[in-house]
Design an enzyme around this catalytic site. Structure first.
Site, mmCIF file in Angstrom:
data_model
loop_
_atom_site.group_PDB
_atom_site.id
_atom_site.type_symbol
_atom_site.label_atom_id
_atom_site.label_comp_id
_atom_site.label_asym_id
_atom_site.label_seq_id
_atom_site.Cartn_x
_atom_site.Cartn_y
_atom_site.Cartn_z
ATOM 1 N N ARG A 242 31.893 34.811 41.754
ATOM 2 C CA ARG A 242 33.191 34.853 42.416
ATOM 3 C C ARG A 242 34.285 34.824 41.368
ATOM 4 O O ARG A 242 34.148 34.149 40.349
ATOM 5 C CB ARG A 242 33.397 33.619 43.301
ATOM 6 C CG ARG A 242 32.815 33.701 44.685
ATOM 7 C CD ARG A 242 33.578 34.669 45.575
ATOM 8 N NE ARG A 242 32.963 34.768 46.862
ATOM 9 C CZ ARG A 242 31.937 35.576 47.152
ATOM 10 N NH1 ARG A 242 31.430 36.365 46.241
ATOM 11 N NH2 ARG A 242 31.437 35.611 48.356
ATOM 12 N N GLU A 271 41.477 39.011 43.513
ATOM 13 C CA GLU A 271 41.099 40.391 43.883
ATOM 14 C C GLU A 271 41.975 40.879 45.030
ATOM 15 O O GLU A 271 42.301 40.091 45.901
ATOM 16 C CB GLU A 271 39.637 40.418 44.366
ATOM 17 C CG GLU A 271 38.641 40.289 43.254
ATOM 18 C CD GLU A 271 37.224 40.048 43.777
ATOM 19 O OE1 GLU A 271 36.925 40.400 44.934
ATOM 20 O OE2 GLU A 271 36.431 39.495 43.023
ATOM 21 N N HIS A 289 33.781 44.556 42.684
ATOM 22 C CA HIS A 289 33.016 43.678 43.591
ATOM 23 C C HIS A 289 31.978 44.482 44.386
ATOM 24 O O HIS A 289 32.001 44.484 45.626
ATOM 25 C CB HIS A 289 33.965 42.916 44.532
ATOM 26 C CG HIS A 289 33.366 41.655 45.081
ATOM 27 N ND1 HIS A 289 34.094 40.524 45.342
ATOM 28 C CD2 HIS A 289 32.093 41.354 45.435
ATOM 29 C CE1 HIS A 289 33.295 39.584 45.840
ATOM 30 N NE2 HIS A 289 32.074 40.074 45.905
HETATM 31 C C1 8YV Z 1 30.317 40.817 49.450
HETATM 32 C C2 8YV Z 1 29.501 39.023 48.081
HETATM 33 O O1 8YV Z 1 29.852 40.310 50.610
HETATM 34 O O2 8YV Z 1 27.699 38.377 49.420
HETATM 35 C C3 8YV Z 1 28.651 38.021 48.746
HETATM 36 O O3 8YV Z 1 28.946 36.817 48.603
HETATM 37 O O4 8YV Z 1 30.360 38.680 47.331
HETATM 38 C C4 8YV Z 1 29.348 40.469 48.366
HETATM 39 O O5 8YV Z 1 28.058 40.805 48.700
HETATM 40 C C5 8YV Z 1 30.519 42.262 49.610
HETATM 41 O O6 8YV Z 1 31.280 42.658 48.546
HETATM 42 C C6 8YV Z 1 31.217 42.633 50.874
HETATM 43 O O7 8YV Z 1 32.584 42.433 50.761
#
Ligand code: 8YV
Length: 338
Positions: A242, A271, A289
């Site tokens: 993150r 972001e 991402h």
């Molecule tokens: C996002 C992610 O879900 O699963 C997570 O925690 O950060 C990614 O897989 C994906 O970018 C959809 O926005």
């Protein structure tokens, strides 16, 4: 005939996956990708029974006020720092996420960033596309990068994704070290060929440090100027966890000064904006991402979120038993009330 329960989908999704929801529910699906502010989220959640949300949708006590029908919020992601689980539990709303289905794709992508950052793939491609590859042979000592094979791979946060990254290290003949709140069972350590070390030791020894921590308040800026100063100058940092776990300004300064050799980043503080200093550096590979974004995995994530909503609202073969709940206490409360 009783009206179908209502489900709101905050992001555009695969039509066939939406069709699965439409078999049971009156579906309101957003057609364009955008961030919903608190007032809009509150208004959307006020008259639905279930919702599928993305990481940009912050579901906290304030947006749950007045959501009297809401029974389930399914997050399209494994990380769930956008959900206030205590508030959801207090409101009797089940929350779910999408673990497991994305593990291997995210592990693949962490490796893509490691390799690309070490071997300068992004910068070399920009140079080639700019027509700078000389007609005669390129200098023998141009575009030298760092080897990955045989080096020390350090993993901070050894959950499922960290383990997937570690297992791949064996094929590259790497020594794998990890740091985690709790030690993994010995059998898992053996399977991953990984050894537990202190956080400090990990920073000092890793040639490649990959971050796979959950984003909690304690993990904010877990990698800042101090931690970066403890790393090898030849090290490469990769973040697929993150934004906010790394202090991006400190990282940019370290990359610029040569304190750190390179980085590969899929996630950023604030972001979709990216720290301008990172954008101007050649020794960092940046991606928007997308670590989980393979065709199969994004479909699996969407289907799993849908499975959770269908089951939580009492439909389908698993009625009442959503596969990946985050606050299962809500389910036992609902059962004991029934
Ligand atoms: C996002 C992610 O879900 O699963 C997570 O925690 O950060 C990614 O897989 C994906 O970018 C959809 O926005």
């Amino acid at each position: 005939m009783t009206a179908k329960p209502k489900v709101w989908v905050s992001r555009p999704l695969f039509p066939d996956v939406l069709a699965r929801l439409a078999e049971h529910f009156d579906v309101q699906a957003e057609a364009i990708e955008r961030k919903h502010g608190p007032d809009e989220l509150k208004a959307r959640l006020a008259d639905v029974d279930g919702a599928l949300v993305g990481l940009a949708d912050r579901v906290d006590a304030s947006v749950l006020e007045g959501a009297r029908r809401l029974k389930v919020v399914a997050n399209l992601g494994v990380g769930h720092n956008n959900l206030d689980l205590d508030a959801l539990t207090r409101a009797g709303v089940l929350a779910s996420n999408t673990p497991e289905v994305l593990t291997e794709s995210v592990a693949d992508f962490a490796w893509a960033l490691m390799l690309a950052a070490a071997r300068r793939v992004g910068a070399a491609e920009r140079w080639l596309r700019a027509g700078q590859w000389p007609g005669s042979n390129m200098r023998f000592d141009d575009w030298l990068g760092l080897d990955v094979h045989g080096r020390t791979l350090g993993i901070l946060g050894m959950g499922r994704i960290g383990q997937g990254i570690a297992r791949r290290g064996f094929g590259f003949d790497m020594r794998v070290l990890y740091h985690n709140r709790t030690r993994l069972p010995e059998a898992v350590e053996r399977e991953c060929h990984a050894a537990l070390v202190s956080r400090d030791e990990l920073l000092r020894q890793a040639d490649f440090l990959v971050l796979v921590l959950p984003f909690t308040p304690e993990n904010r800026h877990a990698i800042g100027a101090l931690e970066l100063s403890r790393m090898k100058r030849s090290a490469v940092l990769v973040n697929v966890a993150r934004g906010g776990i790394v202090d991006d300004a400190a990282l940019a300064a370290a990359l610029r000064s040569g304190q750190l050799a390179a980085a590969g980043l899929d996630v950023f503080e604030g972001e979709p904006s990216v720290h301008p200093d990172l954008l101007s550096l050649e020794n960092v590979v940046l991606s928007p991402h997308i670590a989980s974004a393979s065709e199969e995995t994004r479909r699996a994530m969407a289907n799993l979120a849908v499975d959770n909503v269908i089951a939580a609202l009492g439909f389908g073969e698993s009625a009442g038993k959503p596969p990946t709940p985050l606050n299962p206490a809500v389910l036992s409360r609902a059962t004991s009330k029934a």
